[in-house]
Scaffold this active site. Structure first.
Site, mmCIF file in Angstrom:
data_model
loop_
_atom_site.group_PDB
_atom_site.id
_atom_site.type_symbol
_atom_site.label_atom_id
_atom_site.label_comp_id
_atom_site.label_asym_id
_atom_site.label_seq_id
_atom_site.Cartn_x
_atom_site.Cartn_y
_atom_site.Cartn_z
ATOM 1 N N GLU A 155 0.838 -1.225 0.000
ATOM 2 C CA GLU A 155 0.000 0.000 0.000
ATOM 3 C C GLU A 155 0.861 1.259 0.000
ATOM 4 O O GLU A 155 0.497 2.266 0.620
ATOM 5 C CB GLU A 155 -0.932 0.040 1.214
ATOM 6 C CG GLU A 155 -2.209 -0.675 1.026
ATOM 7 C CD GLU A 155 -2.808 -0.458 -0.340
ATOM 8 O OE1 GLU A 155 -3.147 -1.448 -0.977
ATOM 9 O OE2 GLU A 155 -2.904 0.697 -0.794
HETATM 10 C C1 LIG Z 1 2.830 -9.759 0.524
HETATM 11 C C2 LIG Z 1 2.637 -8.673 -0.470
HETATM 12 C C3 LIG Z 1 1.356 -8.389 -0.925
HETATM 13 C C4 LIG Z 1 1.157 -7.411 -1.889
HETATM 14 N N1 LIG Z 1 -0.105 -7.189 -2.391
HETATM 15 C C5 LIG Z 1 -0.249 -6.378 -3.474
HETATM 16 C C6 LIG Z 1 -1.515 -6.294 -4.146
HETATM 17 O O1 LIG Z 1 -2.509 -6.906 -3.743
HETATM 18 N N2 LIG Z 1 -1.599 -5.533 -5.269
HETATM 19 C C7 LIG Z 1 -0.529 -4.843 -5.759
HETATM 20 O O2 LIG Z 1 -0.669 -4.170 -6.772
HETATM 21 N N3 LIG Z 1 0.677 -4.881 -5.137
HETATM 22 C C8 LIG Z 1 0.833 -5.642 -4.016
HETATM 23 N N4 LIG Z 1 2.050 -5.722 -3.386
HETATM 24 C C9 LIG Z 1 3.170 -4.956 -3.918
HETATM 25 C C10 LIG Z 1 3.559 -3.794 -3.019
HETATM 26 O O3 LIG Z 1 2.585 -2.795 -3.054
HETATM 27 C C11 LIG Z 1 4.951 -3.315 -3.478
HETATM 28 O O4 LIG Z 1 5.873 -4.315 -3.078
HETATM 29 C C12 LIG Z 1 5.312 -1.960 -2.922
HETATM 30 O O5 LIG Z 1 4.530 -0.967 -3.516
HETATM 31 C C13 LIG Z 1 6.793 -1.616 -3.144
HETATM 32 O O6 LIG Z 1 7.176 -1.818 -4.461
HETATM 33 P P1 LIG Z 1 8.481 -2.696 -4.782
HETATM 34 O O7 LIG Z 1 8.339 -3.979 -4.076
HETATM 35 O O8 LIG Z 1 8.692 -2.737 -6.243
HETATM 36 O O9 LIG Z 1 9.665 -1.917 -4.085
HETATM 37 P P2 LIG Z 1 10.498 -0.717 -4.745
HETATM 38 O O10 LIG Z 1 9.574 0.270 -5.352
HETATM 39 O O11 LIG Z 1 11.565 -1.292 -5.603
HETATM 40 O O12 LIG Z 1 11.137 -0.054 -3.454
HETATM 41 C C14 LIG Z 1 12.370 -0.479 -2.858
HETATM 42 C C15 LIG Z 1 12.785 0.566 -1.825
HETATM 43 O O13 LIG Z 1 13.033 1.814 -2.481
HETATM 44 C C16 LIG Z 1 12.226 2.837 -1.933
HETATM 45 N N5 LIG Z 1 11.787 3.731 -3.003
HETATM 46 C C17 LIG Z 1 11.273 3.390 -4.200
HETATM 47 N N6 LIG Z 1 10.991 4.491 -4.902
HETATM 48 C C18 LIG Z 1 11.302 5.543 -4.141
HETATM 49 C C19 LIG Z 1 11.223 6.955 -4.309
HETATM 50 N N7 LIG Z 1 10.706 7.520 -5.388
HETATM 51 N N8 LIG Z 1 11.656 7.727 -3.288
HETATM 52 C C20 LIG Z 1 12.142 7.185 -2.162
HETATM 53 N N9 LIG Z 1 12.255 5.877 -1.946
HETATM 54 C C21 LIG Z 1 11.825 5.061 -2.927
HETATM 55 C C22 LIG Z 1 11.045 2.114 -1.273
HETATM 56 O O14 LIG Z 1 10.471 2.874 -0.224
HETATM 57 C C23 LIG Z 1 11.710 0.834 -0.779
HETATM 58 O O15 LIG Z 1 12.318 1.074 0.465
HETATM 59 C C24 LIG Z 1 2.266 -6.668 -2.384
HETATM 60 C C25 LIG Z 1 3.554 -6.936 -1.898
HETATM 61 C C26 LIG Z 1 3.750 -7.930 -0.972
HETATM 62 C C27 LIG Z 1 5.156 -8.219 -0.515
#
Ligand SMILES: Cc1cc2nc3c(=O)[nH]c(=O)nc-3n(C[C@H](O)[C@H](O)[C@H](O)COP(=O)(O)OP(=O)(O)OC[C@H]3O[C@@H](n4cnc5c(N)ncnc54)[C@H](O)[C@@H]3O)c2cc1C
Length: 572
Positions: free
Chosen positions: A430
């Site tokens: 989220e």
């Molecule tokens: C168990 C689980 C359930 C989930 N359920 C859903 C779901 O139902 N539907 C769905 O669509 N998604 C879902 N997700 C996905 C989840 O919303 C994402 O994992 C989350 O938004 C982070 O994206 P990412 O994993 O690609 O991390 P990244 O975006 O790669 O982030 C990695 C790190 O970099 C930081 N970061 C990234 N961009 C920036 C920025 N611009 N400025 C500062 N810091 C930054 C982040 O805060 C984080 O610390 C789920 C994930 C998990 C693990």
């Protein structure tokens, strides 16, 4: 030790801290009388304690699996879900027109706290549906509403949200899923989504996916994204599940926790979808769902904090170790000062996070009921704070819970570790808590900090009322709010967003601590003397609130020294 729903604590916060009264005084929520709310909390508490809590461990030990393309859920989750659906809990806050209870978000949030605390992995399923219902109510065509809302609200069908792709996580605008207009009112959706919660199950008759994808003429980035309803089974003319759609669960993730909730890789291969809202305005529609879900995830953290606390307290009351350092002690580890410190921290932080989440919900209800721009701004300001602080507290409290258990905390059979593993993801999904904090200091400060200043003025004004009774506590809360106000002035004066972002996370936490201190002060005031709530308020204000000073100092450092540390320095 099993979970007991904290209905009394929630009732106290609703009645005395966040002012549910003002919500029920509006015409829109006049039906949410004190008796109705009390009955609802009791009923939800019973469901959580008696039906859902026993499923929590089962979900951890028997994760959902994918067998020949079909998701099989943990034993008993079907019955647990049935109880949630039959109780009408999926449609708590939904419009009555399609079968919802039309309750205030405040009451729904209180119920979500209990559902989450009892069985986080199963309760995530209705939470996703709740967000989807709200998005459809606001943005879908009348036809979509009439087909989907009654089924989602009754719980017959469940809803999901599909944003994430391998290259598009926090940067949703980087998504590659495509939509093509079929020319008959439907669209063909193609692409891969990852990490989709509850993308399938073996107990609802249909699963309705809200999918973000780009039309051929959609601009790059978030502005060119549209939102589509893509059901697992395409409803027939009578609205019953018909032909299977061109979509499938490719695999389920093996996760650190939350095992009972299937997290899927999804493939859409020209699947039939219906647009929700306008073309290219998908993010706006999805934001409705995300805002709802952000508060819901915030109370997932609070719910787990409650469960972890109850667990640790029960253990501390039984475990004997060493001689009691105090006279008339119990003889168990609860007598040791450090254990007492941990338990008091857990309880005081949970109270603060719960009060913030419920006040955020009150603000949403007041905005809905009155249309007031001030309430809208307050709700928008509080949403990232409720999400990030609630989940951080969930993680901190679960971690302390393990520590209270000593070595047994590290052993799975006590269940203390499961809370920590399950709640960890709430700070990530989220919108990560880092992204929430950036939202707070950038988008939510586009008003020059007006909404924040108004909230802090209220904190100071209402704190004054307690000054004669609690001069020291009042002064601490008042001056913490003043320091926060000054730092907010500094923050909004920074034109370079990097300077705001560098301190966004500590700023959000400092804000939450000030609001938490205010909530505790109010609780002491209501109690009116030297009782448990007053002692807990003293603990919070004297020992936990002072952290705000260091946090605000961190904020004012800006970005330059941070970026002065080069990637090479980090590899030293
Ligand atoms: C168990 C689980 C359930 C989930 N359920 C859903 C779901 O139902 N539907 C769905 O669509 N998604 C879902 N997700 C996905 C989840 O919303 C994402 O994992 C989350 O938004 C982070 O994206 P990412 O994993 O690609 O991390 P990244 O975006 O790669 O982030 C990695 C790190 O970099 C930081 N970061 C990234 N961009 C920036 C920025 N611009 N400025 C500062 N810091 C930054 C982040 O805060 C984080 O610390 C789920 C994930 C998990 C693990």
């Amino acid at each position: 030790m099993t979970y007991t729903a904290p209905t009394r604590e929630i009732q106290f916060i609703l009645d005395h801290i966040v002012g549910l009264d003002q919500v029920r005084e509006t015409e829109r929520f006049a039906d949410a009388t004190a008796d109705v709310v009390e009955a609802i909390l009791q009923e939800a508490g019973k469901l959580s304690t008696e039906v859902l809590a026993p499923l929590n461990r089962v979900g951890d030990l028997e994760p959902a699996t994918l067998e020949n393309g079909v998701v099989r859920c943990s034993t008993g989750f079907d019955k647990g879900y049935e109880a949630i659906a039959e109780g009408g809990w999926v449609g708590m806050a939904a419009d009555a027109e399609f079968g919802g209870m039309a309750l205030p978000m405040t009451v729904a949030t209180a119920v979500n706290d209990m559902l989450s605390g009892s069985c986080l992995s199963l309760s995530l399923n209705p939470l996703m549906s709740m967000g989807q219902i709200e998005a459809l109510e606001h943005h879908a065509s009348d036809h979509l509403k009439s087909v989907y809302l009654p089924k989602l609200i009754s719980g017959e069908w469940n809803g999901t949200m599909n944003l994430t792709e391998p290259q598009a996580g926090s940067d949703v605008g980087a998504l590659a899923s495509k939509a093509v207009d079929n020319g008959d009112g439907t669209y063909a959706i193609t692409g891969q989504k990852i990490f989709i919660s509850w993308a399938d199950n073996d107990f609802t008759a249909n699963t309705c996916h809200l999918v973000l994808a780009r039309l051929p003429d959609g601009a790059k980035g978030t502005k060119g994204i549209s939102l589509f309803m893509v059901p697992k089974y395409i409803p027939d003319e009578d609205g019953n599940p018909g032909k299977a759609n061109s979509l499938r669960v490719v695999s389920l993730e093996h996760k650190m926790g939350l095992h009972g909730s299937p997290t899927a890789v999804m493939e859409y291969d020209g699947a039939t979808g219906w647009i929700v809202g306008e073309e290219h305005a998908g993010m706006k529609a999805m934001f409705t769902m995300m805002n709802n879900a952000r508060l819901g995830v915030g109370v997932q953290g609070v719910g787990i904090a409650e469960a972890a606390y109850q667990h640790a307290l029960a253990y501390a009351n039984e475990r004997k170790q060493g001689r009691s350092p105090i006279e008339n002690g119990t003889g168990t580890i609860i007598d040791h000062a450090d254990v007492r410190r941990m338990l008091a921290t857990m309880k005081a932080q949970t109270f603060a996070a719960r009060s913030i989440a419920l006040y955020c919900a009150v603000s949403i209800d007041m905005a809905t009921a009155t249309g007031s721009a001030d309430w809208q701004a307050r709700a928008a300001l509080l949403t990232p704070i409720a999400k990030a602080f609630g989940t951080d507290v969930g993680i901190d409290v679960a971690n302390l819970g393990v520590q209270v258990h000593g070595g047994m905390g590290f052993i799975e059979e006590t269940g203390a570790a499961q809370f920590g593993r399950d709640v960890r993801v709430t700070a990530i999904y989220e919108g990560t808590n880092g992204i929430q904090a950036m939202d707070l200091v950038a988008r939510k400060m586009m008003d020059g900090g007006e909404a924040a200043f108004r909230l802090l003025e209220d904190v100071q004004k209402y704190s004054e009322k307690a000054r004669s009774q609690f001069p020291e506590l009042t002064e601490s809360v008042w001056s913490a709010a003043e320091s926060l106000r000054e730092t907010t002035e500094w923050l909004v004066a920074q034109d370079d967003l990097a300077d705001r972002f560098a301190g966004a996370v500590p700023y959000l936490r400092a804000f939450a601590l000030v609001l938490g201190g205010f909530a505790h002060l109010n609780a002491a005031s209501v109690e009116g003397g030297d009782g448990a709530r007053t002692r807990l308020a003293q603990f919070f204000v004297k020992r936990l609130l002072p952290e705000h000073t260091a946090l605000l100092q961190h904020v004012r450092e800006g970005a330059s020294d941070l970026y002065a540390i080069t990637p090479e320095d980090l590899a030293l």
